[in-house]
Design a protein around this motif. Structure first.
Motif, PDB file in Angstrom:
ATOM      1  N   PHE A 119     -36.054  -4.161  -8.728  1.00  0.00           N
ATOM      2  CA  PHE A 119     -36.102  -3.338  -8.396  1.00  0.00           C
ATOM      3  C   PHE A 119     -35.469  -3.403  -6.787  1.00  0.00           C
ATOM      4  N   LEU A 120     -35.583  -4.482  -6.087  1.00  0.00           N
ATOM      5  CA  LEU A 120     -34.458  -4.349  -4.754  1.00  0.00           C
ATOM      6  C   LEU A 120     -33.309  -3.707  -4.197  1.00  0.00           C
ATOM      7  N   ALA A 121     -32.717  -3.913  -5.937  1.00  0.00           N
ATOM      8  CA  ALA A 121     -31.015  -3.350  -6.301  1.00  0.00           C
ATOM      9  C   ALA A 121     -31.456  -2.081  -6.843  1.00  0.00           C
ATOM     10  N   VAL A 122     -31.967  -1.274  -7.259  1.00  0.00           N
ATOM     11  CA  VAL A 122     -32.283   0.096  -7.294  1.00  0.00           C
ATOM     12  C   VAL A 122     -32.247   0.973  -6.427  1.00  0.00           C
ATOM     13  N   ALA A 123     -33.792   0.183  -5.688  1.00  0.00           N
ATOM     14  CA  ALA A 123     -34.454   0.941  -4.587  1.00  0.00           C
ATOM     15  C   ALA A 123     -33.059   1.301  -3.130  1.00  0.00           C
ATOM     16  N   MET A 124     -32.391  -0.201  -2.901  1.00  0.00           N
ATOM     17  CA  MET A 124     -31.002   0.041  -2.386  1.00  0.00           C
ATOM     18  C   MET A 124     -29.869   1.142  -2.013  1.00  0.00           C
ATOM     19  N   SER A 125     -30.364   1.770  -4.047  1.00  0.00           N
ATOM     20  CA  SER A 125     -28.762   2.473  -4.256  1.00  0.00           C
ATOM     21  C   SER A 125     -29.868   3.679  -3.439  1.00  0.00           C
ATOM     22  N   VAL A 126     -31.329   4.184  -3.916  1.00  0.00           N
ATOM     23  CA  VAL A 126     -31.627   4.757  -4.054  1.00  0.00           C
ATOM     24  C   VAL A 126     -32.012   5.738  -2.966  1.00  0.00           C
ATOM     25  N   ALA A 127     -31.950   4.749  -1.895  1.00  0.00           N
ATOM     26  CA  ALA A 127     -32.016   4.569  -0.644  1.00  0.00           C
ATOM     27  C   ALA A 127     -30.894   4.709   0.214  1.00  0.00           C
ATOM     28  N   THR A 128     -29.977   5.438  -0.228  1.00  0.00           N
ATOM     29  CA  THR A 128     -29.060   4.632   0.417  1.00  0.00           C
ATOM     30  C   THR A 128     -28.610   6.784  -0.071  1.00  0.00           C
ATOM     31  N   PRO A 133     -24.823   9.499   5.533  1.00  0.00           N
ATOM     32  CA  PRO A 133     -24.156   8.175   5.410  1.00  0.00           C
ATOM     33  C   PRO A 133     -24.340   7.552   6.977  1.00  0.00           C
ATOM     34  N   ALA A 134     -24.813   8.410   7.831  1.00  0.00           N
ATOM     35  CA  ALA A 134     -24.609   7.997   8.645  1.00  0.00           C
ATOM     36  C   ALA A 134     -26.010   7.032   9.190  1.00  0.00           C
ATOM     37  N   GLN A 135     -26.403   7.548   8.421  1.00  0.00           N
ATOM     38  CA  GLN A 135     -28.483   7.241   8.172  1.00  0.00           C
ATOM     39  C   GLN A 135     -28.482   5.769   7.241  1.00  0.00           C
ATOM     40  N   ARG A 136     -27.604   5.455   6.712  1.00  0.00           N
ATOM     41  CA  ARG A 136     -27.748   4.296   5.665  1.00  0.00           C
ATOM     42  C   ARG A 136     -27.951   2.951   5.992  1.00  0.00           C
TER      43      ARG A 136
END
Length: 394
Positions: A119-128, A133-136
């Motif tokens: 979940f965390l791996a997918v969530a981080m890819s979704v979030a970014t 880019p400046a808000q990642r």
């Protein structure tokens, strides 16, 4: 994946806070066992050491699960991946709450960690992917705020639930806490279907050959190892070194969590996955802070104050290093989150083990903090050995 939203420098999609709620529940599950070990041991007729091994089981599950689950889910629709992992997380907590077999409980902790990592791996890819880019870095900070809030509120609440209603009630509470997030994931998560030609897991794994990626992963592991070498022993230091009553331990853990929450949010607003001067200064301050804690931990006020500061520095730097991993591993958008997850949990697993080996040899729990100082010093040495950063990264 939908195009990033460009709605202003401070814009963060509301859906990221939904993911943060799920991460809060998962962080609570990961850390709450430290306060439930006696009840588990008593109820299931196992030794305290066996009950404590549930924490190690979770860390190992996170390390193994992150890359495996990220690879398996790389071509899944994001909504299906997030909902599937979160549903499995709820299910194993229900099983854990009702089982009377320690082996089954141990198994549920491993499975919970594996799906948490996915979940965390997918969530981080979704979030970014949802932000500019400046808000990642800020998007990453929103997710990691769930972890820090679990230290501030979730873990003490779980300990209190365990004391009042038994350890099983804490498992039920985590399952129930996930349900609102699960409903919102079904409603709001990106429903895009990844096409097979868009993602190559083999190509993404090849980014691990990059020196910049390896350096970022080593830094994340060492900083988190330093963090948890001491965090795992905070309760013992408080009661055995500072001579505080056991009732003061939740307050000390919460103080660490408050500092961590502040640090993550400051890092999210000031960093962009780059080694800027402010982050380097914080990193160089980290071993000094651990050394101060080791030498002043016999006094109550210094212990609480330094705990807040070190919580802020540790998690602020850790959040920046997660962003750093995803920045330098930008050619691995599906797998970079799992790389960061593995590095953080490798540190969280090995740091306490090293601290345990040292304190068992010396008999002094303050030496756990000196282990943190040594790991943080090694991280500084790694940064010092890196090539000079480009002007954009200063």
């Amino acid at each position: 994946m939908p195009a990033p939203v460009h709605a202003g420098a401070d814009f963060v999609p509301v859906f990221l806070y939904v993911l943060g709620l799920a991460v809060f529940a998962q962080g609570t599950s990961e850390f709450m066992l430290s306060g439930l070990v006696p009840g588990v041991a008593r109820d299931l007729s196992v030794s305290v050491g066996a009950a404590a091994s549930l924490t190690s089981a979770y860390a190992v599950g996170m390390i193994v699960g992150a890359p495996v689950m990220a690879a398996l889910s790389a071509r899944w629709p994001r909504r299906r991946a997030l909902a599937g992992f979160l549903t499995a997380f709820v299910a194993v907590h229900v099983v854990g709450a009702v089982t009377t077999d320690f082996a089954v409980l141990f198994g549920t902790r491993i499975v919970a960690a594996i799906v948490n990592a996915g979940f965390l791996a997918v969530a981080m890819s979704v979030a970014t992917a949802l932000v500019a880019p400046a808000q990642r870095a800020r998007a990453t900070a929103v997710l990691l705020s769930g972890v820090t809030l679990s230290c501030v509120a979730g873990v003490p609440a779980g300990a209190l639930l365990g004391e009042w209603s038994g350890w099983r009630s804490a498992f039920w509470a985590v399952a129930l806490l996930c349900l609102p997030a699960l409903a919102l994931v079904f409603r709001s998560a990106p429903a895009d279907a990844a096409r097979r030609h868009e993602i190559s897991v083999r190509r993404e794994v090849r980014t691990l050959k990059s020196r910049a990626v390896w350096s970022a992963l080593m830094l994340a592991a060492m900083v988190n190892g330093a963090t948890f070498a001491t965090f795992a022993y905070l309760a013992v230091i408080a009661t055995e070194v500072t001579r505080l009553p056991a009732s003061a331990v939740p307050g000390l853990l919460a103080a660490f969590g408050v500092g961590a929450f502040i640090g993550v949010n400051i890092a999210g607003r000031t960093a962009a996955g780059q080694l800027r001067r402010g982050m380097l200064l914080a990193l160089w301050s980290l071993p000094v802070g651990w050394a101060v804690m080791a030498t002043t931990s016999g006094e109550t006020m210094p212990l609480f104050l330094v705990t807040v500061v070190q919580g802020g520095l540790s998690f602020g730097i850790g959040s920046t290093l997660v962003s750093r991993v995803m920045h330098v591993a930008s050619d691995a958008p599906a797998m970079s989150g799992s790389f960061a997850t593995v590095a953080l949990n490798a540190g969280a697993f090995l740091g306490p083990l090293l601290a345990g080996a040292v304190t068992e040899t010396t008999g002094d729990y303050r030496d756990a903090v000196w282990v943190s100082a040594a790991l943080a010093t090694t991280a500084v040495a790694v940064v010092s050995g890196l090539p000079a950063t480009r002007p954009a990264e200063r």
